[in-house]
Write a protein that holds these residues in place. Structure first.
Motif, short mmCIF file in Angstrom:
data_model
loop_
_atom_site.label_atom_id
_atom_site.label_comp_id
_atom_site.label_asym_id
_atom_site.label_seq_id
_atom_site.Cartn_x
_atom_site.Cartn_y
_atom_site.Cartn_z
N PRO A 13 9.51 -5.11 6.53
CA PRO A 13 10.54 -4.08 6.43
C PRO A 13 9.99 -2.66 6.49
O PRO A 13 10.72 -1.73 6.80
CB PRO A 13 11.19 -4.36 5.07
CG PRO A 13 10.13 -5.07 4.30
CD PRO A 13 9.33 -5.86 5.28
N ASP A 14 8.71 -2.48 6.20
CA ASP A 14 8.14 -1.14 6.20
C ASP A 14 6.63 -1.24 6.35
O ASP A 14 5.95 -1.80 5.49
CB ASP A 14 8.49 -0.43 4.88
CG ASP A 14 8.09 1.04 4.88
OD1 ASP A 14 7.81 1.56 5.97
OD2 ASP A 14 8.06 1.65 3.80
N GLY A 15 6.11 -0.72 7.44
CA GLY A 15 4.67 -0.78 7.68
C GLY A 15 4.19 0.45 8.41
O GLY A 15 4.99 1.24 8.94
N THR A 16 2.88 0.63 8.47
CA THR A 16 2.29 1.79 9.13
C THR A 16 1.00 1.40 9.82
O THR A 16 0.17 0.69 9.24
CB THR A 16 1.99 2.91 8.11
OG1 THR A 16 3.19 3.28 7.43
CG2 THR A 16 1.42 4.14 8.80
N PHE A 17 0.84 1.84 11.08
CA PHE A 17 -0.44 1.79 11.75
C PHE A 17 -1.06 3.18 11.63
O PHE A 17 -0.41 4.18 11.92
CB PHE A 17 -0.28 1.43 13.24
CG PHE A 17 -0.16 -0.03 13.50
CD1 PHE A 17 -1.26 -0.86 13.37
CD2 PHE A 17 1.04 -0.58 13.90
CE1 PHE A 17 -1.15 -2.22 13.61
CE2 PHE A 17 1.16 -1.94 14.15
CZ PHE A 17 0.06 -2.76 14.00
N SER A 18 -2.31 3.23 11.20
CA SER A 18 -2.99 4.51 11.02
C SER A 18 -4.21 4.57 11.92
O SER A 18 -4.98 3.62 12.01
CB SER A 18 -3.42 4.69 9.56
OG SER A 18 -2.30 4.70 8.71
N ALA A 19 -4.41 5.73 12.55
CA ALA A 19 -5.59 5.97 13.36
C ALA A 19 -6.64 6.67 12.51
O ALA A 19 -6.31 7.31 11.51
CB ALA A 19 -5.24 6.84 14.57
N PRO A 20 -7.93 6.55 12.86
CA PRO A 20 -8.99 7.21 12.07
C PRO A 20 -8.80 8.72 11.94
O PRO A 20 -9.25 9.31 10.96
CB PRO A 20 -10.27 6.88 12.85
CG PRO A 20 -9.95 5.62 13.59
CD PRO A 20 -8.50 5.72 13.93
N ASP A 21 -8.11 9.35 12.90
CA ASP A 21 -7.92 10.80 12.84
C ASP A 21 -6.71 11.21 12.01
O ASP A 21 -6.35 12.39 11.96
CB ASP A 21 -7.82 11.39 14.24
CG ASP A 21 -6.64 10.81 15.03
OD1 ASP A 21 -5.80 10.11 14.44
OD2 ASP A 21 -6.57 11.06 16.25
N GLY A 22 -6.03 10.24 11.36
CA GLY A 22 -4.92 10.56 10.48
C GLY A 22 -3.54 10.37 11.08
O GLY A 22 -2.54 10.45 10.35
N GLY A 49 9.50 1.51 16.15
CA GLY A 49 8.38 2.37 15.78
C GLY A 49 8.73 3.83 15.97
O GLY A 49 9.45 4.20 16.90
N GLN A 50 8.22 4.67 15.06
CA GLN A 50 8.43 6.11 15.14
C GLN A 50 7.12 6.80 14.78
O GLN A 50 6.45 6.41 13.82
CB GLN A 50 9.51 6.56 14.15
CG GLN A 50 10.90 6.01 14.44
CD GLN A 50 11.88 6.35 13.35
OE1 GLN A 50 11.70 5.95 12.20
NE2 GLN A 50 12.91 7.10 13.69
N GLY A 51 6.76 7.83 15.57
CA GLY A 51 5.54 8.55 15.26
C GLY A 51 5.01 9.30 16.46
O GLY A 51 5.74 9.56 17.43
#
Length: 200
Positions: A13-22, A49-51
């Protein structure tokens, strides 16, 4: 997670992919398998997805997908925001080949900056709607070129077609004397007033 004998379902229901640069890409979605299918079964990931657009494109271009640069879509200098709903279908049980992955859905890009994607011209303020099917991706949108020339663009890429058979990128605009100057078109001694223009 749910398994009822016919369907395996894993919901995030709620997740995040994060890159090393933030940079972060917010995701929500579900992974499902129809357990009544004969082997090898197909896994389906449906998500929203949003970002940052740059991070979403990097993910689509990484293994095993490799959907962009190998299909003629450059990534350098692309910025903006993305909001998309996609479904990714893939066979399970063996190492994936890029051609086995099907991606379908709709995506909207806002505040896009495409660097020099259109020859020597800078593109910014792009708002683009993208439709992706198993066979092709099509994009249509509005943008500003070289600081303020309003233009419309349409583009299609057919995955199975060779490069020389791909439809061209089309950009259209109404150019007055000022816009021609902004684009470096030294024609005002021959052309005056508003003129429709299209490039391919």
């Amino acid at each position: 997670m749910r398994l009822d004998g016919n369907i395996f379902d894993l919901t995030v229901p709620d997740g995040t992919f994060s890159a090393p640069d933030g940079r972060k890409l917010a995701l929500k979605g579900a992974f499902t398998i129809d357990m009544t299918e004969p082997l090898p079964r197909t896994g389906r990931v449906a998500f929203r997805g949003q970002g940052p657009l740059s991070l979403a494109l990097e993910m689509l271009d990484s293994a095993p997908f490799q959907l962009l640069q190998k299909n003629g879509i450059p990534l350098a200098g692309i910025e903006g925001k993305v909001d998309g709903q996609l479904t990714v279908s893939m066979p399970l049980g063996h190492a994936l080949e890029p051609h086995e992955i099907r991606v379908e859905g709709k995506t909207r890009i806002s505040e896009g900056r495409l660097g020099h994607a259109v020859g020597p011209y800078e593109v910014h303020g792009a708002n683009v709607a993208i439709d992706m099917t198993a066979t092709a991706v099509e994009a249509r949108g509005d943008m500003l070129i070289n600081g303020g020339v309003a233009a419309k663009a349409s583009w299609q890429h057919v995955f199975a077609a060779p490069a020389d058979k791909q439809p061209p990128l089309r950009i259209s605009a109404i150019l007055d004397n000022s816009y021609r100057n902004q684009l470096g078109l030294d024609l005002n001694d021959m052309v005056q007033g508003d003129v429709a223009s299209m490039s391919r």
